[in-house]
Motif scaffolding. Structure first.
Motif, PDB file in Angstrom:
ATOM      1  N   HIS A 101       0.847  -1.193   0.000  1.00 18.40           N
ATOM      2  CA  HIS A 101       0.000   0.000   0.000  1.00 18.40           C
ATOM      3  C   HIS A 101       0.882   1.241   0.000  1.00 18.40           C
ATOM      4  O   HIS A 101       2.084   1.168   0.269  1.00 18.40           O
ATOM      5  N   ASP A 102       0.275   2.384  -0.341  1.00 19.02           N
ATOM      6  CA  ASP A 102       1.004   3.643  -0.502  1.00 19.02           C
ATOM      7  C   ASP A 102       1.839   4.016   0.722  1.00 19.02           C
ATOM      8  O   ASP A 102       2.910   4.609   0.600  1.00 19.02           O
ATOM      9  N   GLY A 103       1.355   3.692   1.917  1.00 20.94           N
ATOM     10  CA  GLY A 103       2.055   4.059   3.141  1.00 20.94           C
ATOM     11  C   GLY A 103       3.439   3.442   3.254  1.00 20.94           C
ATOM     12  O   GLY A 103       4.262   3.897   4.046  1.00 20.94           O
ATOM     13  N   GLU A 104       3.713   2.413   2.492  1.00 26.15           N
ATOM     14  CA  GLU A 104       5.030   1.774   2.529  1.00 26.15           C
ATOM     15  C   GLU A 104       6.023   2.424   1.573  1.00 26.15           C
ATOM     16  O   GLU A 104       7.187   2.058   1.551  1.00 26.15           O
ATOM     17  N   CYS A 105       5.557   3.371   0.765  1.00 25.80           N
ATOM     18  CA  CYS A 105       6.426   4.022  -0.226  1.00 25.80           C
ATOM     19  C   CYS A 105       6.929   5.357   0.301  1.00 25.80           C
ATOM     20  O   CYS A 105       6.213   6.081   0.990  1.00 25.80           O
ATOM     21  N   PRO A 106       8.175   5.735  -0.060  1.00 24.00           N
ATOM     22  CA  PRO A 106       8.743   6.989   0.425  1.00 24.00           C
ATOM     23  C   PRO A 106       8.124   8.209  -0.261  1.00 24.00           C
ATOM     24  O   PRO A 106       7.661   8.134  -1.397  1.00 24.00           O
ATOM     25  N   GLY A 107       8.134   9.322   0.463  1.00 26.01           N
ATOM     26  CA  GLY A 107       7.678  10.597  -0.102  1.00 26.01           C
ATOM     27  C   GLY A 107       6.295  10.517  -0.707  1.00 26.01           C
ATOM     28  O   GLY A 107       5.366   9.994  -0.108  1.00 26.01           O
ATOM     29  N   ALA A 108       6.169  11.034  -1.931  1.00 28.34           N
ATOM     30  CA  ALA A 108       4.877  11.075  -2.619  1.00 28.34           C
ATOM     31  C   ALA A 108       4.628   9.833  -3.466  1.00 28.34           C
ATOM     32  O   ALA A 108       3.582   9.713  -4.096  1.00 28.34           O
ATOM     33  N   GLU A 109       5.579   8.898  -3.487  1.00 31.37           N
ATOM     34  CA  GLU A 109       5.416   7.716  -4.332  1.00 31.37           C
ATOM     35  C   GLU A 109       4.220   6.887  -3.899  1.00 31.37           C
ATOM     36  O   GLU A 109       3.854   6.849  -2.729  1.00 31.37           O
ATOM     37  N   LYS A 110       3.591   6.215  -4.877  1.00 32.72           N
ATOM     38  CA  LYS A 110       2.439   5.354  -4.658  1.00 32.72           C
ATOM     39  C   LYS A 110       2.826   3.908  -4.930  1.00 32.72           C
ATOM     40  O   LYS A 110       3.737   3.638  -5.690  1.00 32.72           O
ATOM     41  N   CYS A 111       2.108   2.993  -4.310  1.00 33.73           N
ATOM     42  CA  CYS A 111       2.307   1.567  -4.562  1.00 33.73           C
ATOM     43  C   CYS A 111       1.465   1.202  -5.780  1.00 33.73           C
ATOM     44  O   CYS A 111       0.241   1.191  -5.731  1.00 33.73           O
ATOM     45  N   CYS A 112       2.125   0.939  -6.904  1.00 36.71           N
ATOM     46  CA  CYS A 112       1.438   0.728  -8.182  1.00 36.71           C
ATOM     47  C   CYS A 112       1.666  -0.681  -8.713  1.00 36.71           C
ATOM     48  O   CYS A 112       2.706  -1.294  -8.452  1.00 36.71           O
ATOM     49  N   LYS A 113       0.698  -1.154  -9.501  1.00 41.38           N
ATOM     50  CA  LYS A 113       0.834  -2.465 -10.125  1.00 41.38           C
ATOM     51  C   LYS A 113       1.933  -2.429 -11.165  1.00 41.38           C
ATOM     52  O   LYS A 113       2.080  -1.463 -11.906  1.00 41.38           O
ATOM     53  N   THR A 114       2.698  -3.499 -11.213  1.00 47.14           N
ATOM     54  CA  THR A 114       3.661  -3.697 -12.293  1.00 47.14           C
ATOM     55  C   THR A 114       3.063  -4.789 -13.181  1.00 47.14           C
ATOM     56  O   THR A 114       1.890  -5.126 -13.037  1.00 47.14           O
ATOM     57  N   THR A 115       3.841  -5.349 -14.073  1.00 48.93           N
ATOM     58  CA  THR A 115       3.324  -6.395 -14.950  1.00 48.93           C
ATOM     59  C   THR A 115       2.759  -7.550 -14.139  1.00 48.93           C
ATOM     60  O   THR A 115       1.697  -8.071 -14.449  1.00 48.93           O
ATOM     61  N   CYS A 116       3.462  -7.942 -13.069  1.00 47.24           N
ATOM     62  CA  CYS A 116       2.948  -9.033 -12.227  1.00 47.24           C
ATOM     63  C   CYS A 116       3.420  -8.859 -10.789  1.00 47.24           C
ATOM     64  O   CYS A 116       4.053  -9.743 -10.223  1.00 47.24           O
ATOM     65  N   GLY A 117       3.135  -7.720 -10.207  1.00 49.80           N
ATOM     66  CA  GLY A 117       3.485  -7.427  -8.829  1.00 49.80           C
ATOM     67  C   GLY A 117       3.133  -6.000  -8.484  1.00 49.80           C
ATOM     68  O   GLY A 117       2.254  -5.404  -9.121  1.00 49.80           O
ATOM     69  N   HIS A 118       3.800  -5.422  -7.493  1.00 48.34           N
ATOM     70  CA  HIS A 118       3.605  -4.025  -7.100  1.00 48.34           C
ATOM     71  C   HIS A 118       4.949  -3.412  -6.763  1.00 48.34           C
ATOM     72  O   HIS A 118       5.825  -4.082  -6.198  1.00 48.34           O
ATOM     73  N   ALA A 119       5.117  -2.115  -7.070  1.00 47.26           N
ATOM     74  CA  ALA A 119       6.354  -1.398  -6.746  1.00 47.26           C
ATOM     75  C   ALA A 119       6.012   0.074  -6.537  1.00 47.26           C
ATOM     76  O   ALA A 119       4.989   0.575  -7.024  1.00 47.26           O
ATOM     77  N   CYS A 120       6.857   0.791  -5.797  1.00 47.31           N
ATOM     78  CA  CYS A 120       6.667   2.209  -5.560  1.00 47.31           C
ATOM     79  C   CYS A 120       7.022   2.994  -6.840  1.00 47.31           C
ATOM     80  O   CYS A 120       8.040   2.717  -7.461  1.00 47.31           O
ATOM     81  N   SER A 121       6.155   3.947  -7.209  1.00 48.12           N
ATOM     82  CA  SER A 121       6.364   4.757  -8.409  1.00 48.12           C
ATOM     83  C   SER A 121       5.931   6.185  -8.155  1.00 48.12           C
ATOM     84  O   SER A 121       5.052   6.434  -7.339  1.00 48.12           O
ATOM     85  N   GLU A 122       6.549   7.109  -8.876  1.00 46.42           N
ATOM     86  CA  GLU A 122       6.131   8.510  -8.820  1.00 46.42           C
ATOM     87  C   GLU A 122       4.745   8.623  -9.432  1.00 46.42           C
ATOM     88  O   GLU A 122       4.508   8.077 -10.509  1.00 46.42           O
ATOM     89  N   PRO A 123       3.810   9.317  -8.798  1.00 40.60           N
ATOM     90  CA  PRO A 123       2.471   9.454  -9.377  1.00 40.60           C
ATOM     91  C   PRO A 123       2.479  10.395 -10.571  1.00 40.60           C
ATOM     92  O   PRO A 123       3.384  11.213 -10.725  1.00 40.60           O
ATOM     93  N   CYS A 124       1.481  10.267 -11.419  1.00 37.17           N
ATOM     94  CA  CYS A 124       1.375  11.177 -12.541  1.00 37.17           C
ATOM     95  C   CYS A 124       0.189  12.102 -12.350  1.00 37.17           C
ATOM     96  O   CYS A 124      -0.608  11.927 -11.494  1.00 37.17           O
TER      97      CYS A 124
END
Length: 124
Positions: A101-124
């Motif tokens: 979930h987003d709370g596990e990501c640093p700063g403003a990054e969000k927890c986003c779906k990848t091809t087959c998982g989740h990773a922290c990414s800068e929001p758009c």
């Protein structure tokens, strides 16, 4: 013998009324308990300790929530949803769970779906 059956029936009736009233009172009491903000985090896999460390949010320190761990309940940091949207998934094969979930990501990054998982990414 008839006198005993009527006494037994009367006791069963009184017990039924008591259980009904006790259940109704417990439901009213649970509704009046305030909840801490946020939602319980999604359970990863497996189970936690089979013990009841809390029964509701007021049993937890600060803003933690009383959440199921798969077998019992414990105080957990709630999920946070940060503003913004996840970027469109790229074609890279990133098959791992780097966040839940987003709370596990640093700063403003969000927890986003990848091809087959989740990773922290800068929001758009």
């Amino acid at each position: 013998m008839e006198k005993h059956w009527s006494a037994v029936c009367a006791l069963i009736l009184v017990l039924g009324v008591y259980v009904h009233l006790d259940t109704a009172f417990a439901a009213d009491t649970e509704r009046s308990v305030t909840e801490n903000p946020g939602k319980c985090p999604k359970r990863n896999w497996g189970m936690g300790l089979c013990a009841e460390f809390c029964t509701n949010d007021c049993d937890c320190p600060s803003n933690k929530k009383c959440c199921s761990n798969g077998c019992g309940h414990e105080c957990m940091v709630p999920e946070k949803e940060k503003p913004g949207n996840c970027p469109l998934r790229q074609g890279t094969q990133l098959c791992a769970e780097f966040c839940y979930h987003d709370g596990e990501c640093p700063g403003a990054e969000k927890c986003c779906k990848t091809t087959c998982g989740h990773a922290c990414s800068e929001p758009c």
